[in-house]
Design a protein around this motif. Sequence first.
Motif, mmCIF file in Angstrom:
data_model
loop_
_atom_site.group_PDB
_atom_site.id
_atom_site.type_symbol
_atom_site.label_atom_id
_atom_site.label_comp_id
_atom_site.label_asym_id
_atom_site.label_seq_id
_atom_site.Cartn_x
_atom_site.Cartn_y
_atom_site.Cartn_z
ATOM 1 N N VAL A 59 -2.450 -3.651 0.120
ATOM 2 C CA VAL A 59 -3.546 -3.663 -0.782
ATOM 3 C C VAL A 59 -4.573 -4.836 -0.559
ATOM 4 C CG1 VAL A 59 -3.724 -3.551 -3.062
ATOM 5 C CG2 VAL A 59 -1.798 -2.441 -2.269
ATOM 6 N N PHE A 60 -5.642 -4.592 -0.638
ATOM 7 C CA PHE A 60 -6.760 -5.592 -0.572
ATOM 8 C C PHE A 60 -7.428 -5.603 -1.977
ATOM 9 C CE2 PHE A 60 -5.900 -4.484 3.432
ATOM 10 C CZ PHE A 60 -5.791 -5.704 4.392
ATOM 11 N N PRO A 110 -14.928 -5.598 -10.497
ATOM 12 C CA PRO A 110 -14.338 -6.559 -10.575
ATOM 13 C C PRO A 110 -12.803 -6.178 -10.732
ATOM 14 C CG PRO A 110 -16.494 -7.077 -11.787
ATOM 15 C CD PRO A 110 -16.350 -5.577 -11.202
ATOM 16 N N GLY A 111 -12.083 -6.660 -9.999
ATOM 17 C CA GLY A 111 -10.447 -6.441 -10.271
ATOM 18 C C GLY A 111 -10.076 -5.331 -9.576
ATOM 19 N N GLY A 112 -11.086 -4.517 -8.615
ATOM 20 C CA GLY A 112 -10.672 -3.291 -8.073
ATOM 21 C C GLY A 112 -9.920 -3.408 -6.870
ATOM 22 N N LEU A 113 -9.162 -2.544 -6.339
ATOM 23 C CA LEU A 113 -8.130 -2.562 -5.191
ATOM 24 C C LEU A 113 -8.537 -1.552 -4.435
ATOM 25 C CD1 LEU A 113 -5.090 -3.586 -7.133
ATOM 26 C CD2 LEU A 113 -6.505 -5.077 -5.898
ATOM 27 N N VAL A 114 -8.241 -1.736 -3.152
ATOM 28 C CA VAL A 114 -8.273 -0.762 -2.106
ATOM 29 C C VAL A 114 -6.988 -0.577 -1.384
ATOM 30 C CG1 VAL A 114 -9.302 0.101 -0.090
ATOM 31 C CG2 VAL A 114 -10.737 -0.851 -1.714
ATOM 32 N N VAL A 115 -6.327 0.438 -0.876
ATOM 33 C CA VAL A 115 -5.082 0.355 -0.186
ATOM 34 C C VAL A 115 -5.575 1.022 1.116
ATOM 35 C CG1 VAL A 115 -2.780 1.421 -0.102
ATOM 36 C CG2 VAL A 115 -3.879 0.886 -2.345
ATOM 37 N N VAL A 116 -4.842 0.286 2.286
ATOM 38 C CA VAL A 116 -5.064 0.594 3.736
ATOM 39 C C VAL A 116 -3.839 0.835 4.178
ATOM 40 C CG1 VAL A 116 -5.955 -0.107 5.788
ATOM 41 C CG2 VAL A 116 -7.125 -0.792 3.819
ATOM 42 N N ASP A 167 -8.878 4.656 -2.547
ATOM 43 C CA ASP A 167 -9.848 3.939 -3.334
ATOM 44 C C ASP A 167 -9.545 4.399 -4.941
ATOM 45 O OD1 ASP A 167 -11.476 6.053 -4.285
ATOM 46 O OD2 ASP A 167 -12.366 5.696 -2.385
ATOM 47 N N GLN A 168 -10.133 3.964 -5.954
ATOM 48 C CA GLN A 168 -9.849 3.894 -7.316
ATOM 49 C C GLN A 168 -10.743 4.762 -7.977
ATOM 50 O OE1 GLN A 168 -9.723 -0.474 -8.145
ATOM 51 N NE2 GLN A 168 -7.812 0.099 -9.549
ATOM 52 N N ASP A 191 -9.802 12.878 -6.533
ATOM 53 C CA ASP A 191 -10.391 13.081 -7.624
ATOM 54 C C ASP A 191 -11.291 11.923 -8.031
ATOM 55 O OD1 ASP A 191 -8.835 11.908 -9.409
ATOM 56 O OD2 ASP A 191 -7.727 13.650 -10.087
ATOM 57 N N GLN A 192 -11.865 11.863 -9.461
ATOM 58 C CA GLN A 192 -12.548 10.608 -9.791
ATOM 59 C C GLN A 192 -11.834 9.511 -10.055
ATOM 60 O OE1 GLN A 192 -14.967 12.180 -13.000
ATOM 61 N NE2 GLN A 192 -16.571 12.988 -11.659
ATOM 62 N N THR A 193 -10.326 9.810 -10.321
ATOM 63 C CA THR A 193 -9.590 8.610 -10.577
ATOM 64 C C THR A 193 -8.940 8.054 -9.099
ATOM 65 O OG1 THR A 193 -7.612 9.962 -10.701
ATOM 66 C CG2 THR A 193 -8.638 9.739 -12.650
ATOM 67 N N ALA A 194 -8.822 8.709 -8.120
ATOM 68 C CA ALA A 194 -8.207 8.233 -6.913
ATOM 69 C C ALA A 194 -8.721 9.006 -5.736
ATOM 70 C CB ALA A 194 -7.053 7.828 -6.842
#
Length: 135
Positions: free
Chosen positions: A18-19, A66-72, A87-88, A124-127
Amino acid sequence: MSVREIAQVEEPLMWRRVFPGRVEQVRNVRQLVAVLLADEPCVDDVVLAASELFGNACAHTRSGEPGGLVVVDVRKGHGGAAIAVTDQGGATEPRCGQADGLGERGRGLLIVQATAAGWSWYGDQTARTVTAVFR
């Protein structure tokens, strides 16, 4: 070769990290993928795709706030590799667009499409998760 096919290969490997959803993290994403797939012939293409997909997540989704995360996720199996970026979510869906002339925008998914054996997305719009598969 699909992500499912790679997962079914004997002894597949998978890594997840997670980045923070900041563009400055693209360098760290590239380094991670390059180290994990150093012995794969497709490593350069996967590194490029990871960079584009991560950058898109930061630019076009709530992960870039701000505070967002991305999983790779990086997957490796005999005969192939895959990169998945989660993504979120956001208001738009991933799609290959048209480049804006000589500008810098609109080429990310076109590059992924040109270098990968295939790519897809779900969510969808949440992830949302965008996956690119390489042979």
